[in-house]
Design an enzyme around this catalytic site. Sequence first.
Site, PDB file in Angstrom:
ATOM      1  N   SER A  47      22.843 102.782  51.916  1.00  0.00           N
ATOM      2  CA  SER A  47      22.630 101.598  51.091  1.00  0.00           C
ATOM      3  C   SER A  47      23.251 101.813  49.706  1.00  0.00           C
ATOM      4  O   SER A  47      24.455 102.013  49.599  1.00  0.00           O
ATOM      5  CB  SER A  47      21.138 101.275  51.031  1.00  0.00           C
ATOM      6  OG  SER A  47      20.926  99.977  50.514  1.00  0.00           O
ATOM      7  N   GLN A  48      22.449 101.797  48.631  1.00  0.00           N
ATOM      8  CA  GLN A  48      23.023 102.088  47.318  1.00  0.00           C
ATOM      9  C   GLN A  48      23.681 103.464  47.303  1.00  0.00           C
ATOM     10  O   GLN A  48      24.746 103.654  46.719  1.00  0.00           O
ATOM     11  CB  GLN A  48      21.937 102.042  46.245  1.00  0.00           C
ATOM     12  CG  GLN A  48      22.428 102.466  44.857  1.00  0.00           C
ATOM     13  CD  GLN A  48      21.302 102.531  43.858  1.00  0.00           C
ATOM     14  OE1 GLN A  48      21.155 101.643  43.035  1.00  0.00           O
ATOM     15  NE2 GLN A  48      20.497 103.587  43.925  1.00  0.00           N
ATOM     16  N   HIS A  68      18.718  97.209  58.440  1.00  0.00           N
ATOM     17  CA  HIS A  68      19.236  98.046  57.367  1.00  0.00           C
ATOM     18  C   HIS A  68      19.041  99.537  57.622  1.00  0.00           C
ATOM     19  O   HIS A  68      19.730 100.361  57.023  1.00  0.00           O
ATOM     20  CB  HIS A  68      18.574  97.639  56.055  1.00  0.00           C
ATOM     21  CG  HIS A  68      19.283  98.157  54.840  1.00  0.00           C
ATOM     22  ND1 HIS A  68      20.636  97.988  54.634  1.00  0.00           N
ATOM     23  CD2 HIS A  68      18.822  98.852  53.756  1.00  0.00           C
ATOM     24  CE1 HIS A  68      20.984  98.544  53.491  1.00  0.00           C
ATOM     25  NE2 HIS A  68      19.908  99.076  52.940  1.00  0.00           N
ATOM     26  N   TYR A 125      18.514 102.317  46.799  1.00  0.00           N
ATOM     27  CA  TYR A 125      18.096 101.463  45.689  1.00  0.00           C
ATOM     28  C   TYR A 125      16.628 101.670  45.335  1.00  0.00           C
ATOM     29  O   TYR A 125      15.738 101.546  46.173  1.00  0.00           O
ATOM     30  CB  TYR A 125      18.324 100.013  46.073  1.00  0.00           C
ATOM     31  CG  TYR A 125      18.382  99.023  44.937  1.00  0.00           C
ATOM     32  CD1 TYR A 125      19.553  98.832  44.220  1.00  0.00           C
ATOM     33  CD2 TYR A 125      17.275  98.260  44.597  1.00  0.00           C
ATOM     34  CE1 TYR A 125      19.622  97.902  43.186  1.00  0.00           C
ATOM     35  CE2 TYR A 125      17.329  97.321  43.580  1.00  0.00           C
ATOM     36  CZ  TYR A 125      18.515  97.152  42.870  1.00  0.00           C
ATOM     37  OH  TYR A 125      18.573  96.228  41.854  1.00  0.00           O
ATOM     38  N   ASP A 127      21.396  93.667  60.066  1.00  0.00           N
ATOM     39  CA  ASP A 127      21.110  94.071  58.679  1.00  0.00           C
ATOM     40  C   ASP A 127      21.212  92.859  57.762  1.00  0.00           C
ATOM     41  O   ASP A 127      22.295  92.336  57.512  1.00  0.00           O
ATOM     42  CB  ASP A 127      22.101  95.157  58.248  1.00  0.00           C
ATOM     43  CG  ASP A 127      21.764  95.779  56.905  1.00  0.00           C
ATOM     44  OD1 ASP A 127      20.897  95.239  56.190  1.00  0.00           O
ATOM     45  OD2 ASP A 127      22.374  96.811  56.576  1.00  0.00           O
TER      46      ASP A 127
END
Length: 325
Positions: free
Chosen positions: A186-187, A301, A92, A272
Site C-alpha cells: 500500500s503506502q 487490499h 498508511y 481492491d
Amino acid sequence: MTQFDMPLDQLRAFRYDETEPADFDVFWAKTLGEVRHHELDVVQCPVDTRLRTVTVDDVAFNGFGGDRVRAWLVRPAGLAGPLPAVVEFIGYGGGRGLPHEKLLWASAGFAHLVVDTRGQGGLWSVADTPDPYGTGSSAPGFLTRGISSPEDYYYRRVFSDGVRAVEAVRTLPVVDASRVIVTGSSQGGAIALAVSGLVPDIAGVAARSPFLCAIRRAVAVTDSDPYAELRRFLGIHRHEITHAFGVLGYFDGVFMARRARRPGWFSAGLMDDVCPPSSVFAAANEFAGPVHVEVWPYNGHEGGGVDDDRLLLDWGANLVAGPDE
C-alpha cells in the site's frame, strides 16, 4: 466487494494517459541534492528483545531536512555477513512497530530494515519519527498535506526518507550494498516504487497493492480512504483541481516506474477498493525493468497475504542469491 474495475485482459493492456511534469527529473535531482547536503549520520544501537534467533538494532539516520528517521534492523543471529538486505516501508498510518512483528525476512537470512514513516503511527502500529513541518489547508490524513506545491508536499519528505534509508543500510558492515531490495504494501509499496525510480542500482523492488499510482484515475473510481481524502479536499477546493493534480504528478508511481530498471514484483487484488487494480497495473505496465504481477481475483487490499509472503521470499532469494546460496 466485487470486481468493480476493468477485466483482467484490459488491466494487462491499460496505459495511464496523464502527462508527467516536464521537470520531473529536475525536481527530484534538486530535492535529493538538497537532502544529501546533510550527513547520513547513521547510528546503530543494539536492543535487548529476548529474541534468540535474531539480532535487533535500533537504527537512526538523517532523512529529509536532516530530520532523524528511525528504523529497526532485524537480522539472523550469529551471521556476520555481508548479507542481502530488504528495506521495508510501512502502510498508511502505521510505523515501524515493535521488532518481534517483523521476523520473516531475517528468518530467511536477510538483514531487514523496517523504516518508520514520519508523522504516522497513529492508526495501527507505533512509530518514533515526527514530521516537524506545518502545512496549509488540507483534509484530515496525509494525502493532501502540503498539496499547495511540490516543494511542500508531504510525500516529498517521505520519498526522500526512503532514498536515505537505502543509503543508510548500505553503510552497515553486515549488509552487502549490492544486494538491497526495497518493498512495502500500500503506502509502503508507493514508497518502495518511488525509491526504485530514484535509486537506479538497487537489486529489485516488490510493491504489494501500491498506493499513489495513477492518482487521478484512482480517486475517480474508489470511494475508499485514503483516496477519499483527496476527493473531499477537492470537493471544497473546487478551483484547485488542476493545480492539485499537477503537484501530485511529481509523486505518481506510474512516472516513478518508468525510471525503475531493476526487476520488479507487483501484487494486485482484483477486488481492491483501496488501491484499485487499474492503478496498480498502470504502474506495472510502465515499469522499465523486468516485471511480474501476481494477481488475486477474489482478494481486496490484502492481496495474496501470506501467499504473497511465500512467493516474495522465493523471488527475493533468487534475485540476490550469492555464489554459495
